[in-house]
Enzyme design. Structure first.
Site, PDB file in Angstrom:
ATOM      1  N   PHE A   1       0.814  -1.223   0.000  1.00 15.45           N
ATOM      2  CA  PHE A   1       0.000   0.000   0.000  1.00 15.45           C
ATOM      3  C   PHE A   1       0.843   1.266   0.000  1.00 15.45           C
ATOM      4  O   PHE A   1       0.374   2.332  -0.391  1.00 15.45           O
ATOM      5  CB  PHE A   1      -0.934   0.013   1.229  1.00 15.45           C
ATOM      6  CG  PHE A   1      -0.261   0.451   2.505  1.00 15.45           C
ATOM      7  CD1 PHE A   1      -0.089   1.804   2.802  1.00 15.45           C
ATOM      8  CD2 PHE A   1       0.233  -0.478   3.418  1.00 15.45           C
ATOM      9  CE1 PHE A   1       0.552   2.205   3.972  1.00 15.45           C
ATOM     10  CE2 PHE A   1       0.875  -0.087   4.581  1.00 15.45           C
ATOM     11  CZ  PHE A   1       1.030   1.261   4.857  1.00 15.45           C
TER      12      PHE A   1
ATOM     13  N   SER B   1       5.288  -7.004   3.365  1.00 19.80           N
ATOM     14  CA  SER B   1       5.817  -7.365   4.689  1.00 19.80           C
ATOM     15  C   SER B   1       6.636  -8.655   4.602  1.00 19.80           C
ATOM     16  O   SER B   1       6.467  -9.457   3.682  1.00 19.80           O
ATOM     17  CB  SER B   1       4.651  -7.556   5.661  1.00 19.80           C
ATOM     18  OG  SER B   1       3.830  -8.599   5.182  1.00 19.80           O
TER      19      SER B   1
ATOM     20  N   LYS C   1      -0.841  -6.939  -9.520  1.00 19.82           N
ATOM     21  CA  LYS C   1      -1.849  -7.130  -8.465  1.00 19.82           C
ATOM     22  C   LYS C   1      -1.520  -6.088  -7.399  1.00 19.82           C
ATOM     23  O   LYS C   1      -0.665  -6.298  -6.542  1.00 19.82           O
ATOM     24  CB  LYS C   1      -1.737  -8.553  -7.918  1.00 19.82           C
ATOM     25  CG  LYS C   1      -2.993  -9.082  -7.233  1.00 19.82           C
ATOM     26  CD  LYS C   1      -3.451  -8.283  -6.051  1.00 19.82           C
ATOM     27  CE  LYS C   1      -2.596  -8.452  -4.831  1.00 19.82           C
ATOM     28  NZ  LYS C   1      -2.996  -7.532  -3.730  1.00 19.82           N
TER      29      LYS C   1
ATOM     30  N   GLU D   1       8.681  -4.248  13.466  1.00 20.76           N
ATOM     31  CA  GLU D   1       8.455  -3.173  12.491  1.00 20.76           C
ATOM     32  C   GLU D   1       7.145  -2.479  12.876  1.00 20.76           C
ATOM     33  O   GLU D   1       6.060  -3.018  12.659  1.00 20.76           O
ATOM     34  CB  GLU D   1       8.346  -3.736  11.065  1.00 20.76           C
ATOM     35  CG  GLU D   1       8.183  -2.636  10.043  1.00 20.76           C
ATOM     36  CD  GLU D   1       8.105  -3.117   8.602  1.00 20.76           C
ATOM     37  OE1 GLU D   1       7.517  -4.175   8.338  1.00 20.76           O
ATOM     38  OE2 GLU D   1       8.625  -2.400   7.722  1.00 20.76           O
TER      39      GLU D   1
ATOM     40  N   CYS E   1       9.569   1.442   3.935  1.00 26.50           N
ATOM     41  CA  CYS E   1      10.502   0.397   4.346  1.00 26.50           C
ATOM     42  C   CYS E   1      11.877   0.972   4.632  1.00 26.50           C
ATOM     43  O   CYS E   1      12.714   0.304   5.217  1.00 26.50           O
ATOM     44  CB  CYS E   1      10.596  -0.672   3.271  1.00 26.50           C
ATOM     45  SG  CYS E   1      11.344  -0.060   1.763  1.00 26.50           S
TER      46      CYS E   1
END
Ligand code: NAD
Length: 492
Positions: free
Chosen positions: A156, A233, A180, A383, A288
């Site tokens: 996202f 993730s 996708k 995280e 990230c």
């Protein structure tokens, strides 16, 4: 265009064979604008039959596309760059709408995406094969062939940029690509489909299917998809890597991160403080490459004080964008609720820093600091993916490096110092794929490659740069002899 005030919620189509069509899916997920909490679209959870349809159309189109010389194929990406620049205002609005970034952040992500498009236009210069006369009259030649139909599964947090890490390279190298996108931010992918069509990409070479776990598993299992690029993730990256490779595919899966920034007392206070704060709070910490842990070596109180001062001055809703979802907000604030264990202290609480003019209905969080955390505190290990900085204090650079090395991730790490020797030592010893020296978001820019280590990355190589040329192609080795005037040898 869908906006925050759209009342008629649109069910998103899929893109198959170059055209939008309604999905047959019976289930949908709402797409929510993080800034206002409004539902702005419904995303269908596509069936595996729809994936089959997209892949079949892609297969039909791909061989003709691969037959076009690469110098001609990349012309589409020169046009794509111009079209992105033409539509930059609208694209930035869409990214901000679906993701909640501030406008400058959305624009920055588009510029970074454009660099990936530019790199693909250089492929005729960088992806050439090799040729050598290996015996008198015998020539060996290596040429690159595309894999066929390939897929990209994206997160996202950078809905426009991350797809562009993969789409220009894979398509310019002769593949057909099925995207996708994240069901939380599917609108940018639809814009890319529109722009690629306008840029002249043949129908079927770029497709979009929607959904979440079900369609991702169908992509992993599909016999006619040759490779998968995944970004998301660590939990899902590992699952996609294992399932995709078990099905015989190439998989390059980028996972989550816990980036350690190490500061030593000789660091420039202003430069360090500004840089650390930008790294923690940019994109509301939802990237990230965000700074997550600050490890101070020796007496760095003066630097920590300046960092805190700068973080405390920021307001969520104006300086800091929105948190993607209620669920993400609950996760992040859970860490703030539990911060005060094992001697750690919440010295700055972002829940108190919401701008008065922040849009209503969204989820906002200002910058937070959890200080004096031990290396095994949950805030030092997990995280958190929000604008929260955990600070670990230690005495020596060796200890700081040990703390960095022990974390299972390995996306990025940075050192703040004025000493070249300290910077070199840290760069050598840190266990991460991307190292910053006085830079808290050390994103390598094209032609350098983006990619982490350890549990931040599954599969060989990097996702962009030269490794991407190898990832999206296979090599064919051709050995030929055209004259019998040379005496024969062991191979001919
Ligand atoms: P996510 O893993 O939840 O989702 C990523 C993709 O996987 C989405 O398309 C989603 O639909 C799909 N997915 C989700 N759950 C799945 C499941 N159980 N099985 C199969 N597919 C599933 O990630 P996110 O929340 O969208 O993005 C944030 C994460 O991405 C963070 O961990 C961040 O560090 C990471 N990220 C990494 C990089 C990198 O280059 N290393 C870059 C950007 C983001």
């Amino acid at each position: 265009m869908i906006t925050e005030t759209t009342t008629d919620v649109r069910r998103l189509p899929i893109v198959v064979g170059g055209s939008e069509r309604d999905s047959d899916a019976t289930e949908t997920m709402p797409v929510t604008a993080p800034r206002t909490g409004e539902v702005i679209a419904e995303v269908p959870l596509c069936t595996s039959d729809e994936l089959d349809m997209a892949v079949n159309e892609a297969k039909k189109a791909q061989s003709a596309w691969a037959d076009i010389p690469i110098k001609d194929r990349v012309q589409v990406f020169y046009k794509l760059k111009a079209l992105i620049e033409r539509d930059v205002d609208m694209l930035a609005e869409i990214i901000t709408l679906e993701n909640g970034k501030t406008d400058p952040e959305s624009r920055g992500s588009i510029l970074r995406g454009i660099e990936c498009v530019e790199y693909a236009t250089a492929l005729p210069m960088t992806a050439i094969g090799e040729v050598l006369e290996v015996s008198r009259g015998v020539e060996c030649k290596t040429v690159r062939s595309p894999l066929g139909v390939v897929a990209g599964i994206t997160p996202f947090n950078f809905p426009f940029m991350v797809p562009l890490w993969m789409i220009p390279m894979s398509i310019a190298l002769g593949n057909a690509f099925v995207l996708k996108p994240s069901p939380q931010t599917p609108l940018s992918g639809m814009e890319l489909a529109r722009l690629l069509k306008e840029a002249g990409l043949p129908d079927g070479i770029f497709s979009v299917v929607h959904g979440d776990r079900g369609i991702v598993e169908a992509i992993c299992d599909h016999p006619d998809i040759g490779a998968i690029g995944f970004v998301g993730s660590t939990r899902v990256a590992r699952a996609v890597y294992e399932r995709g490779t078990a099905a015989g595919k190439r998989v390059r899966a980028m996972g989550g991160a816990k980036n350690h920034l190490v500061v030593v007392p000789d660091a420039d206070v202003e430069m360090t403080a500004s840089n650390v704060v930008a790294s923690v709070t940019g994109c509301a910490g939802q990237r990230c490459m965000a700074a997550s842990v600050l490890v101070t070596v020796g007496d760095c109180d003066h630097i920590v004080a300046r960092i805190r001062e700068k973080m405390a001055a920021l307001k969520a809703g104006t300086d800091i964008g929105a948190i993607i979802s209620d669920q993400a907000y609950e996760r992040i604030t859970g860490y703030l609720d539990r911060a005060g264990s094992n001697g750690a202290r919440l010295t700055l609480d972002g829940r108190d820093a919401i701008a008065e003019d922040a849009p209503k209905g969204g989820k906002y969080l200002g910058a937070s600091i959890i200080d004096h955390a031990s290396p095994d505190h949950e805030a030092s290990c997990d995280e958190i993916f929000g604008p929260t900085l955990t600070i670990i204090r230690c005495d020596t650079l060796e200890e700081a490096i040990r703390i960095e090395n022990q974390n299972p991730y390995g996306n990025a790490a940075a050192i703040y110092t004025q000493s070249g020797a300290t910077a070199e030592f840290f760069s050598d010893k840190a266990s991460a794929g991307m190292i910053g020296v006085n830079i808290g978001v050390p994103v390598p820019r094209e032609p350098f490659a983006f990619g982490g280590w350890n549990e931040s990355s599954f599969g060989e190589g990097d996702i962009t740069g030269p490794s991407a040329i190898d990832f999206w192609t296979k090599t064919k080795k051709i050995t030929s002899k055209w004259s019998d005037k040379y005496r024969s040898n062991w191979m001919s």
